[in-house]
Design an enzyme around this catalytic site. Structure first.
Site, short mmCIF file in Angstrom:
data_model
loop_
_atom_site.label_atom_id
_atom_site.label_comp_id
_atom_site.label_asym_id
_atom_site.label_seq_id
_atom_site.Cartn_x
_atom_site.Cartn_y
_atom_site.Cartn_z
N TRP A 35 -78.56 71.09 -16.66
CA TRP A 35 -77.68 71.73 -17.64
C TRP A 35 -77.25 70.76 -18.74
O TRP A 35 -76.59 71.14 -19.68
CB TRP A 35 -76.47 72.38 -16.97
N GLU A 48 -71.14 75.82 -14.15
CA GLU A 48 -69.77 75.72 -13.65
C GLU A 48 -69.48 76.75 -12.56
O GLU A 48 -68.79 76.46 -11.60
CB GLU A 48 -68.75 75.83 -14.79
N GLN A 53 -67.24 75.07 -5.44
CA GLN A 53 -67.36 74.94 -3.98
C GLN A 53 -68.77 74.61 -3.50
O GLN A 53 -69.09 74.80 -2.34
CB GLN A 53 -66.90 76.23 -3.28
N LEU A 91 -76.64 80.51 -1.91
CA LEU A 91 -75.64 79.63 -2.51
C LEU A 91 -74.24 79.84 -1.93
O LEU A 91 -73.36 79.01 -2.11
CB LEU A 91 -75.56 79.87 -4.03
N GLY A 92 -74.04 80.99 -1.24
CA GLY A 92 -72.75 81.24 -0.61
C GLY A 92 -71.69 81.73 -1.59
O GLY A 92 -71.91 81.76 -2.80
N TYR A 93 -70.56 82.15 -1.04
CA TYR A 93 -69.43 82.65 -1.84
C TYR A 93 -69.94 83.63 -2.90
O TYR A 93 -69.88 83.39 -4.11
CB TYR A 93 -68.68 81.50 -2.52
N TYR A 127 -59.56 75.44 -13.62
CA TYR A 127 -60.55 74.35 -13.60
C TYR A 127 -61.81 74.75 -14.37
O TYR A 127 -62.28 74.03 -15.25
CB TYR A 127 -60.91 73.98 -12.15
N CYS A 207 -66.28 50.55 -5.40
CA CYS A 207 -65.38 49.87 -6.34
C CYS A 207 -66.08 48.74 -7.08
O CYS A 207 -65.76 48.45 -8.23
CB CYS A 207 -64.16 49.33 -5.60
S1 SF4 Z 1 -61.21 54.24 -9.34
FE1 SF4 Z 1 -60.42 52.58 -8.10
S2 SF4 Z 1 -60.72 53.24 -5.99
FE2 SF4 Z 1 -62.02 54.54 -7.29
S3 SF4 Z 1 -64.01 53.47 -7.26
FE3 SF4 Z 1 -62.87 52.77 -9.06
S4 SF4 Z 1 -61.90 50.90 -8.36
FE4 SF4 Z 1 -62.50 52.00 -6.54
#
Ligand code: SF4
Length: 356
Positions: A35, A48, A53, A91-93, A127, A207
């Site tokens: 998309w 969307e 879900q 796909l459900g729902y 949303y 992270c």
């Molecule tokens: S927003 Fe914060 S917790 Fe989430 S991946 Fe990045 S560093 Fe890690």
């Protein structure tokens, strides 16, 4: 009230750094999704709805097929509802498929032109409306779902307990709106959703490769794993018993009684039906979760299948009202729910059934 942004840092500097890092990362790392090729309002609306879900990897083959069958609002709006449900099967729902078609009809007859207009379309909540309005029209409305809540709760190291997902969204919405890059609303929203889906994941956030880790308070304070905090929700268990009646290469099915009557499932083995059979053999069992309930589905076959002079006529009795035999060779033409289609294939492949 907690102070969310970092000490000695003005919110405007923080916002600027956040937007810059997030958008730069997204421009370099966005997933190649269908998309996003030659994007259009129609593709945005369909994707969307499908992504409500349902995970991206599940949606991908359905989206490609859908675009071939219903390439635009007009084709979808004028299609028979059976064809729409059939293309959606798995796909459900399923209410989403009906709502998507009704929304397509709105776009043909009286097109929505804003976030507010979209909220009046069937199946469009805040949303979905924010996602469509920002991506298609660059309207400056932030999207907030579970992914965005998680990212923001971690970035601000929010330590309070959320009593529900709705409460978390109420908390996150003003923060998301303040961080939103109003000049690039659509791409910013997509980037936030993408970050939550592929980097800041619930169990194993990456992270090390996160574009906003220098701005993330939970990362700095080593609280990522315990953030966000939710009240544990009660979990329920239910068992659903079903019948397997295969005779003359045709399988007995009944219309779904959960929401959508035009889907077909293996018939429920109600108490009323159960007393009709002297002996039942368990063929198959599977588990699935819907919201906070785990269902154990057990499929039984009468054994032997046709005793006491029972014939196909027997299944026309009132207790089987609505049921019908569908030839195995024609099952692909019937709108079955996704789990039922998988179970039927498994049972046929296992070959442990008695033939009637
Ligand atoms: S927003 Fe914060 S917790 Fe989430 S991946 Fe990045 S560093 Fe890690």
């Amino acid at each position: 009230m907690q102070t969310f942004y970092l000490r000695n840092e003005k919110m405007s500097d923080f916002e600027h750094s956040f937007r810059h890092a997030l958008l730069q990362w997204f421009r370099q790392s966005a997933r190649d999704l269908p998309w996003r090729h030659n994007p259009s309002l129609y593709k945005t609306v369909v994707s969307e709805f499908m992504l409500q879900q349902t995970q991206v990897k599940t949606v991908l083959p359905y989206f490609e097929r859908w675009m071939k069958i219903f390439p635009n609002f007009e084709a979808l709006a004028s299609a028979p509802v059976e064809a729409v449900l059939h293309a959606w099967a798995g796909l459900g729902y399923y209410a989403r498929a009906r709502h998507l078609q009704q929304t397509a009809q709105r776009f043909v007859q009286n097109p929505p032109r804003s976030y507010r207009d979209l909220l009046t379309c069937p199946g469009v909540g805040s949303y979905t409306a924010a996602a469509i309005a920002s991506i298609a029209w660059n309207e400056p409305i932030a999207v907030v779902d579970g992914n965005v809540v998680r990212v923001l709760a971690r970035v601000f190291n929010y330590s309070e307990i959320f009593t529900s997902k709705a409460a978390a969204i109420v908390w996150a919405t003003p923060h998301a709106q303040r961080l939103l890059d109003k000049k690039h609303s659509g791409i910013f929203n997509e980037a936030m959703m993408e970050l939550g889906a592929v980097v800041c994941t619930p169990m194993a956030p990456d992270c090390k490769h996160c574009p906003i880790r220098t701005l993330c308070k939970a990362f700095r304070e080593h609280t990522v794993e315990i953030c966000p905090h939710f009240h544990s929700t009660p979990h329920f268990k239910k068992t659903v018993n079903r019948l397997w009646i295969l005779t003359n290469e045709a399988l007995l099915l009944e219309p779904s009684r959960i929401g959508n009557k035009q889907l077909w499932e293996l018939p429920k083995l109600t108490e009323e039906r159960k007393v009709q059979f002297s002996n039942l053999k368990e063929l198959f069992r599977a588990k699935r979760s819907i919201t906070n309930t785990t269902y154990t589905e057990v499929v039984y076959q009468p054994h032997p299948l046709m005793n006491e002079n029972r014939s196909e006529m027997f299944f026309e009795a009132p207790i089987f009202e609505g049921c019908r035999f569908v030839p195995i060779a024609e099952l692909h033409t019937v709108a079955l729910s996704g789990p039922h289609r998988r179970w039927i294939v498994r049972i046929l492949e296992d070959g442990n059934t008695d033939k009637g």
